[in-house]
Design an enzyme around this catalytic site. Structure first.
Site, PDB file in Angstrom:
ATOM      1  N   SER A 176       0.795  -1.222   0.000  1.00 59.92           N
ATOM      2  CA  SER A 176       0.000   0.000   0.000  1.00 59.92           C
ATOM      3  C   SER A 176       0.831   1.278   0.000  1.00 59.92           C
ATOM      4  CB  SER A 176      -0.954  -0.030   1.181  1.00 59.92           C
ATOM      5  OG  SER A 176      -1.901   0.973   1.054  1.00 59.92           O
ATOM      6  N   HIS A 177       0.828   2.027   1.099  1.00 59.60           N
ATOM      7  CA  HIS A 177       1.492   3.327   1.097  1.00 59.60           C
ATOM      8  C   HIS A 177       2.994   3.233   1.368  1.00 59.60           C
ATOM      9  CE1 HIS A 177      -0.015   2.471   5.184  1.00 59.60           C
ATOM     10  NE2 HIS A 177       1.153   2.944   5.574  1.00 59.60           N
TER      11      HIS A 177
ATOM     12  N   ASP B  38      -3.232   6.203  -3.005  1.00 62.94           N
ATOM     13  CA  ASP B  38      -2.072   5.513  -2.433  1.00 62.94           C
ATOM     14  C   ASP B  38      -1.601   4.403  -3.374  1.00 62.94           C
ATOM     15  OD1 ASP B  38      -4.132   3.709  -2.019  1.00 62.94           O
ATOM     16  OD2 ASP B  38      -3.304   2.986  -0.121  1.00 62.94           O
TER      17      ASP B  38
ATOM     18  N   ASP C  92      -1.955   1.134  -3.657  1.00 63.00           N
ATOM     19  CA  ASP C  92      -2.873   0.129  -4.194  1.00 63.00           C
ATOM     20  C   ASP C  92      -4.259   0.681  -4.490  1.00 63.00           C
ATOM     21  OD1 ASP C  92      -3.201   0.478  -1.449  1.00 63.00           O
ATOM     22  OD2 ASP C  92      -4.060  -1.520  -1.181  1.00 63.00           O
TER      23      ASP C  92
ATOM     24  N   ASP D  92      -6.649   2.178  -2.742  1.00 63.42           N
ATOM     25  CA  ASP D  92      -7.831   2.127  -1.877  1.00 63.42           C
ATOM     26  C   ASP D  92      -8.004   3.397  -1.055  1.00 63.42           C
ATOM     27  OD1 ASP D  92      -5.656   1.556  -0.280  1.00 63.42           O
ATOM     28  OD2 ASP D  92      -6.458  -0.288   0.569  1.00 63.42           O
ATOM     29  N   ARG D  93      -7.011   4.310  -1.099  1.00 59.46           N
ATOM     30  CA  ARG D  93      -7.172   5.521  -0.298  1.00 59.46           C
ATOM     31  C   ARG D  93      -7.136   6.765  -1.165  1.00 59.46           C
ATOM     32  NH1 ARG D  93      -3.486   5.933   4.090  1.00 59.46           N
ATOM     33  NH2 ARG D  93      -2.095   4.315   3.345  1.00 59.46           N
TER      34      ARG D  93
ATOM     35  N   LYS E 150     -11.867  -0.193   1.023  1.00 60.32           N
ATOM     36  CA  LYS E 150     -11.939   1.231   0.796  1.00 60.32           C
ATOM     37  C   LYS E 150     -11.591   1.488  -0.665  1.00 60.32           C
ATOM     38  CE  LYS E 150      -7.548   1.654   3.390  1.00 60.32           C
ATOM     39  NZ  LYS E 150      -7.258   0.245   3.633  1.00 60.32           N
TER      40      LYS E 150
HETATM   41  C1  VG1 Z   1      -2.839   2.306   8.336  1.00 62.85           C
HETATM   42  C2  VG1 Z   1      -4.025   3.217   8.573  1.00 62.85           C
HETATM   43  C3  VG1 Z   1      -5.311   2.406   8.612  1.00 62.85           C
HETATM   44  C4  VG1 Z   1      -5.432   1.608   7.305  1.00 62.85           C
HETATM   45  C5  VG1 Z   1      -4.191   0.759   7.112  1.00 62.85           C
HETATM   46  C6  VG1 Z   1      -4.196  -0.029   5.825  1.00 62.85           C
HETATM   47  O1  VG1 Z   1      -2.736   1.375   9.407  1.00 62.85           O
HETATM   48  O2  VG1 Z   1      -3.873   3.949   9.765  1.00 62.85           O
HETATM   49  O3  VG1 Z   1      -6.405   3.255   8.799  1.00 62.85           O
HETATM   50  O4  VG1 Z   1      -6.574   0.798   7.328  1.00 62.85           O
HETATM   51  O5  VG1 Z   1      -3.024   1.584   7.119  1.00 62.85           O
HETATM   52  O6  VG1 Z   1      -4.436   0.785   4.737  1.00 62.85           O
HETATM   53  P1  VG1 Z   1      -1.723   1.548  10.625  1.00 62.85           P
HETATM   54  O7  VG1 Z   1      -1.846   0.294  11.435  1.00 62.85           O
HETATM   55  O8  VG1 Z   1      -0.386   1.782  10.032  1.00 62.85           O
HETATM   56  O9  VG1 Z   1      -2.196   2.756  11.372  1.00 62.85           O
HETATM   57  V1  VG1 Z   1      -3.709   0.418   3.275  1.00 62.85           V
HETATM   58  O10 VG1 Z   1      -4.246   1.527   2.245  1.00 62.85           O
HETATM   59  O11 VG1 Z   1      -2.149   0.356   3.741  1.00 62.85           O
HETATM   60  O12 VG1 Z   1      -4.178  -1.192   2.874  1.00 62.85           O
HETATM   61 CO    CO Z   2      -3.829   1.145   0.431  1.00 63.15          CO
END
Ligand code: VG1
Ligand code: CO
Length: 544
Positions: free
Chosen positions: A113-114, A278, A280, A282-283, A377
């Site tokens: 993801s990010h 982001d 993938d 979803d954000r 998301k």
């Molecule tokens: C982060 C965000 C959370 C989100 C998660 C996965 O998690 O705070 O809200 O659901 O990333 O999103 P954490 O545990 O680092 O706070 V994604 O777009 O990485 O699948």
């Molecule tokens: Co993501």
């Protein structure tokens, strides 16, 4: 073709976090590492033989190699068919859409993801179940438990499949369909939004937008959607080419990492809407002309305006938000007389509520919003939602947000992240806060009085499962809150997240910079948790 049974040794660190298993690429490149985790998925699923699996990723380094490995393992394990994204490209929301449309038993999404990509960056594996959503905790725990005892995995001896263009192949008795996932995703979006109205807005000559795909997965979807289907001019999508290292960037759609977009929207002759996605897809981050939409507000505004959007005008069953997300959406839910749920961080906690028809919309403060159209998301969905609202109301983003505050009051909100701090010290900080709970209630901190302090625990209203230790909360008598959590997605040390919220009902006091409005709470958070001492940092890495 031969099915090989390969001997292996377990790895102790294959426990998935908030969203899948994330590690440095070099960790995934260890002999058998990826294979062990994938075999652990197959070993813990029932009745998938002969059924369909959806597979793809965000295009980051190692995506293509991992897909080839997983295809051969799926064939050896008796999967009937794999639907794989062309060139390996498959956004998380598109994967969720395809799992649901094709009655697949699940999906494997290759993304961190990010987190940054490239050979020195991170890689990740997410497993989604047949409802299209992230595997819930009991499933990820079973996968982890299996990974601790695994000693063999199965793989078909076969040549690589050509992923470069759509086509159909056989791997042993398994079918591989390479598909362009933009099409089913676009069809789903057309069923939810007023594309004619959005098309008119984007071709009116009075409205301009800029979409920053951050060289991650949304580029092909955004170009097809906005530039081709909805008539926006070429060049509307920037950084639209997925790159294995995301162009050296950090595909996290926030004010720090999406600074190119921020500069455009806060510069001269700025467009009317800016959005970033982001890794993938979803954000999303939504910006207006010189205006930042806080993601917690975005959920509340979408909820309040859903009646303007064809797919939601029948009414909403309810709305859910993660615990650290501001309570702005709660106020809208109360006004609409619909259910409102508070879940732990991570989309997997929304799945049961959506499946049971208890909620229609969900959101997180971390730039994630979505609905019951899939079980993830969905970044571009949120952009379309905003465009539909703007087109229906003929107002700017700033006007829509400020009039929302006039109606419901403003929840000032900020998140402060301290990334890659020393893990032991971060845990010490959290333990110290927990041990202070008994003496907290009634205590004066600055001008605030503590009403409660606890570690958030959630009982799923559908299946009764309990998730404990989901974040330390300090709530004040005036409704303000400070929340402390350690991230479950980082790969270096620990990341401390501090979330702050206060409420301002007075329309004359709603135009402050949140950092100023929240200054006292920020100071209290620093003092009560001794953030500087424990993190060794003077200031956060990222402020939202
Ligand atoms: C982060 C965000 C959370 C989100 C998660 C996965 O998690 O705070 O809200 O659901 O990333 O999103 P954490 O545990 O680092 O706070 V994604 O777009 O990485 O699948
Ligand atoms: Co993501």
């Amino acid at each position: 073709m031969n099915i090989l049974t390969v001997s292996t040794q377990s790895f102790s660190d294959q426990k998935p976090g908030t969203s899948g298993l994330r590690k440095a690429v070099s960790v995934f490149q260890q002999l058998h590492y990826l294979e062990n985790f994938i075999q652990s998925i197959f070993d813990t699923q029932d009745g998938y033989e002969g059924k369909t699996l959806v597979l793809g990723g965000d295009g980051r380094y190692y995506n293509r190699q991992a897909i080839q490995t997983i295809l051969k393992m799926a064939a050896a394990n008796g999967v009937g068919q794999v639907l794989v994204g062309c060139k390996g490209i498959l956004s998380t929301p598109a994967a969720s859409c395809m799992i649901r449309e094709n009655q697949a038993f699940g999906g494997i999404i290759l993304s961190a993801s990010h987190n940054p990509g490239g050979p020195k960056g991170d890689f990740g594996v997410k497993f989604n179940i047949s409802n299209g959503g992230p595997a819930p905790a009991d499933v990820t725990e079973a996968i982890f438990a299996r990974s601790q005892t695994i000693d063999t995995y199965k793989q078909l001896e076969a040549a690589d499949v050509n992923l470069d263009s759509p086509g159909s192949f056989k791997l042993g008795s398994m079918t591989v369909e390479v598909i362009d996932s933009v099409k089913p995703y676009m069809k789903l979006m057309e069923s939810l939004f007023d594309f004619d109205q959005i098309h008119q807005l984007l071709t009116s000559g009075t409205f301009r937008m800029c979409i920053d795909s951050m060289h991650a997965v949304t580029g092909p979807y955004a170009r097809a959607m906005f530039e081709q289907r909805l008539g926006a001019p070429a060049g509307t999508v920037i950084a639209g080419e997925p790159l294995e290292d995301f162009g050296g960037g950090h595909p996290d759609p926030n004010l720090v990492y999406a600074h190119e977009l921020v500069e455009i929207l806060f510069g001269d002759n700025a467009p009317d809407l800016g959005a970033a996605s982001d890794g993938d897809g979803d954000r999303n981050m939504i910006l207006g002309n010189h205006f930042f939409v806080n993601p917690s507000d975005s959920l509340a505004i979408i909820t309040a305006n859903a009646h303007l959007v064809p797919g939601y005008k029948q009414g909403l069953a309810g709305v859910a938000r993660s615990m650290p997300t501001s309570q702005a959406a709660d106020r809208v839910a109360k006004h609409l007389g619909i259910g409102c749920y508070e879940t732990p961080t991570g989309w997997k906690f929304f799945g049961n509520l959506l499946d049971a028809g208890k909620v229609t919309l969900c959101g997180e403060e971390s730039f994630g919003t979505g609905s019951n159209h899939i079980r993830e998301k969905d970044g571009l969905w949120a952009v379309l939602f905003w465009l539909n609202i703007i087109a229906a109301r003929s107002e700017s983003i700033e006007q829509i947000a400020t009039s929302h505050w006039q109606t419901y009051g403003r929840n000032y909100y900020s998140r402060r992240d301290y990334e890659a701090v020393e893990s032991d010290r971060a845990h010490e900080l959290m333990d110290r806060l927990r041990s202070a709970f008994p003496e907290m209630p009634g205590k004066k901190l600055g001008s605030y009085e503590v009403e409660y302090s606890d570690d958030f625990s959630y009982t799923d209203p559908v299946d009764g499962s309990v998730a404990e230790s989901q974040g330390v909360r300090i709530g004040f008598t005036d409704g303000s809150r400070i929340v402390f959590r350690l991230s479950g997605t980082g790969t270096k040390g620990a990341t401390l997240r501090v979330y702050l919220e206060s409420y301002e009902p007075d329309g004359a006091k709603q135009n402050l910079d949140p950092q100023i409005a929240l200054a006292d709470l920020i100071q209290i958070a620093d003092e009560v948790a001794q953030i500087k001492t424990f993190t060794g940092r003077d200031k956060p890495t990222v402020i939202t």
